[in-house]
Design a protein around this motif. Structure first.
Motif, PDB file in Angstrom:
ATOM      1  N   TRP A   1      -2.034  -1.735  -3.605  1.00 37.59           N
ATOM      2  CA  TRP A   1      -2.938  -0.602  -3.506  1.00 37.59           C
ATOM      3  C   TRP A   1      -2.135   0.683  -3.474  1.00 37.59           C
ATOM      4  CZ3 TRP A   1      -8.103  -1.719  -3.596  1.00 37.59           C
ATOM      5  CH2 TRP A   1      -8.452  -3.046  -3.361  1.00 37.59           C
TER       6      TRP A   1
ATOM      7  N   ILE B   1      -5.392   4.481   0.697  1.00 36.81           N
ATOM      8  CA  ILE B   1      -6.289   3.813   1.635  1.00 36.81           C
ATOM      9  C   ILE B   1      -7.744   4.179   1.343  1.00 36.81           C
ATOM     10  CG2 ILE B   1      -4.568   3.431   3.430  1.00 36.81           C
ATOM     11  CD1 ILE B   1      -5.665   5.841   4.951  1.00 36.81           C
TER      12      ILE B   1
ATOM     13  N   VAL C   1      -8.973   1.458  -0.842  1.00 26.84           N
ATOM     14  CA  VAL C   1      -9.192   0.252  -0.044  1.00 26.84           C
ATOM     15  C   VAL C   1     -10.544   0.339   0.672  1.00 26.84           C
ATOM     16  CG1 VAL C   1      -8.370  -1.120   1.919  1.00 26.84           C
ATOM     17  CG2 VAL C   1      -6.725  -0.200   0.268  1.00 26.84           C
TER      18      VAL C   1
ATOM     19  N   ILE D   1       0.838  -1.191   0.000  1.00 23.70           N
ATOM     20  CA  ILE D   1       0.000   0.000   0.000  1.00 23.70           C
ATOM     21  C   ILE D   1       0.876   1.245   0.000  1.00 23.70           C
ATOM     22  CG2 ILE D   1      -0.208  -0.149   2.528  1.00 23.70           C
ATOM     23  CD1 ILE D   1      -3.023   1.250   0.384  1.00 23.70           C
TER      24      ILE D   1
ATOM     25  N   LYS E   1      -3.594   3.263   8.544  1.00 24.73           N
ATOM     26  CA  LYS E   1      -2.244   2.912   8.101  1.00 24.73           C
ATOM     27  C   LYS E   1      -1.278   3.437   9.172  1.00 24.73           C
ATOM     28  CE  LYS E   1       0.807   3.440   4.096  1.00 24.73           C
ATOM     29  NZ  LYS E   1       1.005   4.203   2.844  1.00 24.73           N
TER      30      LYS E   1
END
Length: 118
Positions: free
Chosen positions: A69, A72, A75, A15, A98
């Motif tokens: 990814w 976020i 996501v 990510i 995160k």
């Protein structure tokens, strides 16, 4: 409306928007708050009437682990869509944190709330 809550679902994911982030795993911490009528399973005592939080957790882990990814925010949207569609949940709140994003902060997170289409 009753709620089913999953807190602290931790998934190591690829990510981030920086090149170096796409080469490492970082933890994401997912909190889910899902609308669900808990009266029926309480009355019937039948797991088939309950929201299967283990299946929800597995589906979210599989989704996030399946690809790299960038943001976020993406996501969170994809997790919400998955839960609404695959588990027939009428409404969901998704928080994606995160914890390693900002050195001086405990965590950074986004939180969204989505409802199923009528």
């Amino acid at each position: 409306m009753d709620r089913v809550v999953i807190e602290g679902l931790t998934i190591n994911a690829t990510i981030g928007i920086f090149d170096w982030e796409q080469r490492i795993l970082q933890p994401l911490v997912i909190d889910l708050d899902m609308a669900w009528n808990n009266a029926k399973p309480a009355q019937t005592k039948d797991i088939a009437d309950a929201l299967d939080y283990a299946a929800v957790s597995d589906a979210v882990v599989n989704l996030i682990s399946a690809q790299p990814w960038g943001l976020i925010e993406d996501v969170a949207e994809r997790v919400a869509a998955l839960i609404l569609q695959d588990f027939s949940v009428p409404q969901v709140r998704v928080r994606v944190a995160k914890p390693t994003a900002v050195k001086q902060a405990t965590t950074v997170a986004v939180s969204i709330e989505r409802e199923a289409s009528a």
